[in-house]
Design a protein around this motif. Structure first.
Motif, PDB file in Angstrom:
ATOM      1  N   ARG A  49      44.253 -23.821   4.367  1.00 16.30           N
ATOM      2  CA  ARG A  49      42.836 -23.887   3.618  1.00 16.30           C
ATOM      3  C   ARG A  49      41.838 -22.889   4.475  1.00 16.30           C
ATOM      4  O   ARG A  49      41.074 -22.474   3.667  1.00 16.30           O
ATOM      5  CB  ARG A  49      42.417 -25.396   3.788  1.00 16.30           C
ATOM      6  N   HIS A  50      41.896 -22.977   5.591  1.00 15.92           N
ATOM      7  CA  HIS A  50      40.833 -22.186   6.212  1.00 15.92           C
ATOM      8  C   HIS A  50      41.036 -20.782   6.122  1.00 15.92           C
ATOM      9  O   HIS A  50      40.040 -19.905   6.116  1.00 15.92           O
ATOM     10  CB  HIS A  50      40.898 -22.527   7.893  1.00 15.92           C
ATOM     11  N   GLU A  51      42.504 -20.277   6.302  1.00 16.86           N
ATOM     12  CA  GLU A  51      42.567 -18.921   6.233  1.00 16.86           C
ATOM     13  C   GLU A  51      42.730 -18.420   4.827  1.00 16.86           C
ATOM     14  O   GLU A  51      42.301 -17.046   4.660  1.00 16.86           O
ATOM     15  CB  GLU A  51      43.837 -18.519   7.072  1.00 16.86           C
ATOM     16  N   LEU A  52      43.161 -19.179   4.006  1.00 17.18           N
ATOM     17  CA  LEU A  52      43.338 -18.461   2.734  1.00 17.18           C
ATOM     18  C   LEU A  52      42.847 -18.952   1.384  1.00 17.18           C
ATOM     19  O   LEU A  52      42.566 -18.337   0.419  1.00 17.18           O
ATOM     20  CB  LEU A  52      44.922 -18.669   2.311  1.00 17.18           C
ATOM     21  N   VAL A  53      42.112 -20.041   1.399  1.00 14.87           N
ATOM     22  CA  VAL A  53      41.551 -20.892   0.177  1.00 14.87           C
ATOM     23  C   VAL A  53      40.202 -20.406   0.366  1.00 14.87           C
ATOM     24  O   VAL A  53      39.499 -20.335   1.378  1.00 14.87           O
ATOM     25  CB  VAL A  53      41.877 -22.280   0.201  1.00 14.87           C
ATOM     26  N   ALA A  54      39.495 -20.087  -0.664  1.00 17.54           N
ATOM     27  CA  ALA A  54      38.105 -19.905  -0.631  1.00 17.54           C
ATOM     28  C   ALA A  54      37.262 -21.034  -0.124  1.00 17.54           C
ATOM     29  O   ALA A  54      37.528 -22.153  -0.375  1.00 17.54           O
ATOM     30  CB  ALA A  54      37.435 -19.512  -2.226  1.00 17.54           C
ATOM     31  N   GLU A  55      36.172 -20.907   0.330  1.00 17.34           N
ATOM     32  CA  GLU A  55      35.386 -21.769   1.166  1.00 17.34           C
ATOM     33  C   GLU A  55      34.903 -23.028   0.216  1.00 17.34           C
ATOM     34  O   GLU A  55      34.773 -24.158   0.644  1.00 17.34           O
ATOM     35  CB  GLU A  55      34.029 -21.325   1.839  1.00 17.34           C
ATOM     36  N   ASP A  56      34.818 -22.608  -1.098  1.00 12.70           N
ATOM     37  CA  ASP A  56      34.156 -23.449  -2.003  1.00 12.70           C
ATOM     38  C   ASP A  56      35.369 -24.439  -2.452  1.00 12.70           C
ATOM     39  O   ASP A  56      35.073 -25.391  -3.526  1.00 12.70           O
ATOM     40  CB  ASP A  56      33.469 -22.979  -2.910  1.00 12.70           C
ATOM     41  N   GLY A  57      36.448 -24.219  -2.241  1.00  9.61           N
ATOM     42  CA  GLY A  57      37.742 -24.892  -2.495  1.00  9.61           C
ATOM     43  C   GLY A  57      38.343 -24.557  -3.753  1.00  9.61           C
ATOM     44  O   GLY A  57      39.340 -24.763  -4.144  1.00  9.61           O
ATOM     45  N   HIS A  58      37.702 -23.404  -4.496  1.00  5.69           N
ATOM     46  CA  HIS A  58      38.248 -22.756  -5.757  1.00  5.69           C
ATOM     47  C   HIS A  58      39.138 -21.650  -5.329  1.00  5.69           C
ATOM     48  O   HIS A  58      38.876 -20.918  -4.163  1.00  5.69           O
ATOM     49  CB  HIS A  58      37.000 -22.536  -6.549  1.00  5.69           C
ATOM     50  N   THR A  59      39.961 -21.358  -6.097  1.00  9.41           N
ATOM     51  CA  THR A  59      40.749 -20.000  -6.077  1.00  9.41           C
ATOM     52  C   THR A  59      39.976 -18.778  -6.214  1.00  9.41           C
ATOM     53  O   THR A  59      38.629 -18.870  -7.045  1.00  9.41           O
ATOM     54  CB  THR A  59      42.001 -20.030  -6.956  1.00  9.41           C
ATOM     55  N   MET A  60      40.264 -17.579  -5.836  1.00 11.11           N
ATOM     56  CA  MET A  60      39.534 -16.310  -6.092  1.00 11.11           C
ATOM     57  C   MET A  60      40.040 -15.898  -7.432  1.00 11.11           C
ATOM     58  O   MET A  60      40.894 -16.411  -8.349  1.00 11.11           O
ATOM     59  CB  MET A  60      39.847 -15.347  -5.086  1.00 11.11           C
ATOM     60  N   THR A  61      39.260 -14.906  -8.257  1.00 13.10           N
ATOM     61  CA  THR A  61      39.367 -14.284  -9.402  1.00 13.10           C
ATOM     62  C   THR A  61      40.701 -13.711  -9.331  1.00 13.10           C
ATOM     63  O   THR A  61      40.966 -12.828  -8.132  1.00 13.10           O
ATOM     64  CB  THR A  61      38.384 -13.542  -9.849  1.00 13.10           C
ATOM     65  N   ALA A  62      41.694 -13.747 -10.060  1.00 12.67           N
ATOM     66  CA  ALA A  62      42.947 -12.721 -10.338  1.00 12.67           C
ATOM     67  C   ALA A  62      42.593 -11.292 -10.465  1.00 12.67           C
ATOM     68  O   ALA A  62      41.554 -11.216 -11.240  1.00 12.67           O
ATOM     69  CB  ALA A  62      43.815 -13.540 -11.285  1.00 12.67           C
ATOM     70  N   ARG A  63      43.247 -10.735  -9.733  1.00 16.30           N
ATOM     71  CA  ARG A  63      43.248  -8.966  -9.855  1.00 16.30           C
ATOM     72  C   ARG A  63      43.875  -8.550 -11.039  1.00 16.30           C
ATOM     73  O   ARG A  63      45.134  -8.979 -11.346  1.00 16.30           O
ATOM     74  CB  ARG A  63      43.596  -8.347  -8.606  1.00 16.30           C
TER      75      ARG A  63
ATOM     76  N   ARG B 285      47.305 -11.603  -5.452  1.00 17.19           N
ATOM     77  CA  ARG B 285      47.275 -11.044  -6.741  1.00 17.19           C
ATOM     78  C   ARG B 285      47.128 -12.152  -7.818  1.00 17.19           C
ATOM     79  O   ARG B 285      46.530 -11.867  -8.990  1.00 17.19           O
ATOM     80  CB  ARG B 285      48.659 -10.431  -7.061  1.00 17.19           C
ATOM     81  N   GLN B 286      47.436 -13.196  -7.572  1.00 23.75           N
ATOM     82  CA  GLN B 286      47.253 -14.358  -8.597  1.00 23.75           C
ATOM     83  C   GLN B 286      45.937 -15.032  -8.445  1.00 23.75           C
ATOM     84  O   GLN B 286      45.795 -15.809  -9.508  1.00 23.75           O
ATOM     85  CB  GLN B 286      48.527 -15.449  -8.300  1.00 23.75           C
ATOM     86  N   GLY B 287      45.160 -14.713  -7.471  1.00 26.05           N
ATOM     87  CA  GLY B 287      43.818 -15.341  -7.358  1.00 26.05           C
ATOM     88  C   GLY B 287      44.014 -16.784  -6.828  1.00 26.05           C
ATOM     89  O   GLY B 287      42.944 -17.489  -6.608  1.00 26.05           O
ATOM     90  N   VAL B 288      45.279 -17.039  -6.342  1.00 18.97           N
ATOM     91  CA  VAL B 288      45.422 -18.182  -5.452  1.00 18.97           C
ATOM     92  C   VAL B 288      44.700 -18.141  -3.996  1.00 18.97           C
ATOM     93  O   VAL B 288      44.168 -19.286  -3.641  1.00 18.97           O
ATOM     94  CB  VAL B 288      46.848 -18.792  -5.360  1.00 18.97           C
ATOM     95  N   PHE B 289      44.887 -17.209  -3.282  1.00 18.97           N
ATOM     96  CA  PHE B 289      44.298 -16.988  -2.021  1.00 18.97           C
ATOM     97  C   PHE B 289      43.151 -15.894  -2.146  1.00 18.97           C
ATOM     98  O   PHE B 289      43.021 -15.027  -2.913  1.00 18.97           O
ATOM     99  CB  PHE B 289      45.342 -16.335  -1.074  1.00 18.97           C
ATOM    100  N   ARG B 290      42.239 -16.062  -1.078  1.00 24.77           N
ATOM    101  CA  ARG B 290      41.289 -15.240  -0.766  1.00 24.77           C
ATOM    102  C   ARG B 290      41.639 -13.740  -0.767  1.00 24.77           C
ATOM    103  O   ARG B 290      42.630 -13.386  -0.292  1.00 24.77           O
ATOM    104  CB  ARG B 290      40.516 -15.501   0.422  1.00 24.77           C
ATOM    105  N   ASP B 291      40.870 -12.804  -1.306  1.00 28.45           N
ATOM    106  CA  ASP B 291      41.212 -11.377  -1.194  1.00 28.45           C
ATOM    107  C   ASP B 291      40.774 -10.706   0.033  1.00 28.45           C
ATOM    108  O   ASP B 291      40.902  -9.372  -0.048  1.00 28.45           O
ATOM    109  CB  ASP B 291      40.804 -10.732  -2.597  1.00 28.45           C
ATOM    110  N   ASP B 292      40.050 -11.274   0.802  1.00 27.43           N
ATOM    111  CA  ASP B 292      39.322 -10.669   1.940  1.00 27.43           C
ATOM    112  C   ASP B 292      40.010 -10.961   3.294  1.00 27.43           C
ATOM    113  O   ASP B 292      39.412 -10.496   4.263  1.00 27.43           O
ATOM    114  CB  ASP B 292      37.825 -10.967   2.175  1.00 27.43           C
ATOM    115  N   VAL B 293      41.390 -11.321   3.216  1.00 28.21           N
ATOM    116  CA  VAL B 293      42.067 -11.331   4.375  1.00 28.21           C
ATOM    117  C   VAL B 293      43.081 -10.524   4.521  1.00 28.21           C
ATOM    118  O   VAL B 293      43.652 -10.166   3.364  1.00 28.21           O
ATOM    119  CB  VAL B 293      42.556 -12.866   4.372  1.00 28.21           C
ATOM    120  N   ASP B 294      43.462 -10.211   5.596  1.00 27.87           N
ATOM    121  CA  ASP B 294      44.623  -9.146   5.970  1.00 27.87           C
ATOM    122  C   ASP B 294      45.923 -10.015   5.638  1.00 27.87           C
ATOM    123  O   ASP B 294      46.232 -10.630   6.659  1.00 27.87           O
ATOM    124  CB  ASP B 294      44.438  -8.415   7.165  1.00 27.87           C
ATOM    125  N   PRO B 295      46.692  -9.706   4.896  1.00 25.72           N
ATOM    126  CA  PRO B 295      48.040 -10.717   4.741  1.00 25.72           C
ATOM    127  C   PRO B 295      48.940 -10.172   5.877  1.00 25.72           C
ATOM    128  O   PRO B 295      49.557 -11.461   6.499  1.00 25.72           O
ATOM    129  CB  PRO B 295      48.781  -9.800   3.634  1.00 25.72           C
TER     130      PRO B 295
END
Length: 99
Positions: free
Chosen positions: A85-99, A37-47
């Motif tokens: 890093r592998h599971e939650l952080v975007a591949e480019d090292g940047h965070t995802m856009t907050a929802r 929700r904060q845009g810190v972790f990828r949004d395409d993973v199942d929590p």
């Protein structure tokens, strides 16, 4: 003493362990959802799946420490950081856009 143990006085050890493990997984799942929700972790993973895998990793490492087959060190911390890093952080090292 496991998280939640005071409420389980007199309960079988298996119940106490099951409750503590479930609460641990739930806490990790809530943290992942918050991070999404904060845009810190990828949004395409199942929590729930990430929580199960991360708690299995940390529990396995803890078991090795408790049984004396492994000592905690920088390498262990690195394994956990690599997982996040592998599971939650975007591949480019940047965070995802907050929802």
């Amino acid at each position: 003493m496991p998280y939640g143990a005071p409420q389980s006085v007199g309960q079988p050890a298996e119940f106490v362990l099951h409750t503590a493990c479930a609460r641990w997984r739930d806490a990790v799942e809530r943290i992942v959802r918050w991070g999404q929700r904060q845009g810190v972790f990828r949004d395409d993973v199942d929590p729930a799946r990430v929580a199960m895998r991360l708690t299995a990793l940390t529990d396995g490492m803890a078991t090795q420490v408790l049984t004396g087959t492994r000592l905690v060190g920088d390498r262990d911390a690195g394994l956990l950081v690599d997982f996040v890093r592998h599971e939650l952080v975007a591949e480019d090292g940047h965070t995802m856009t907050a929802r």
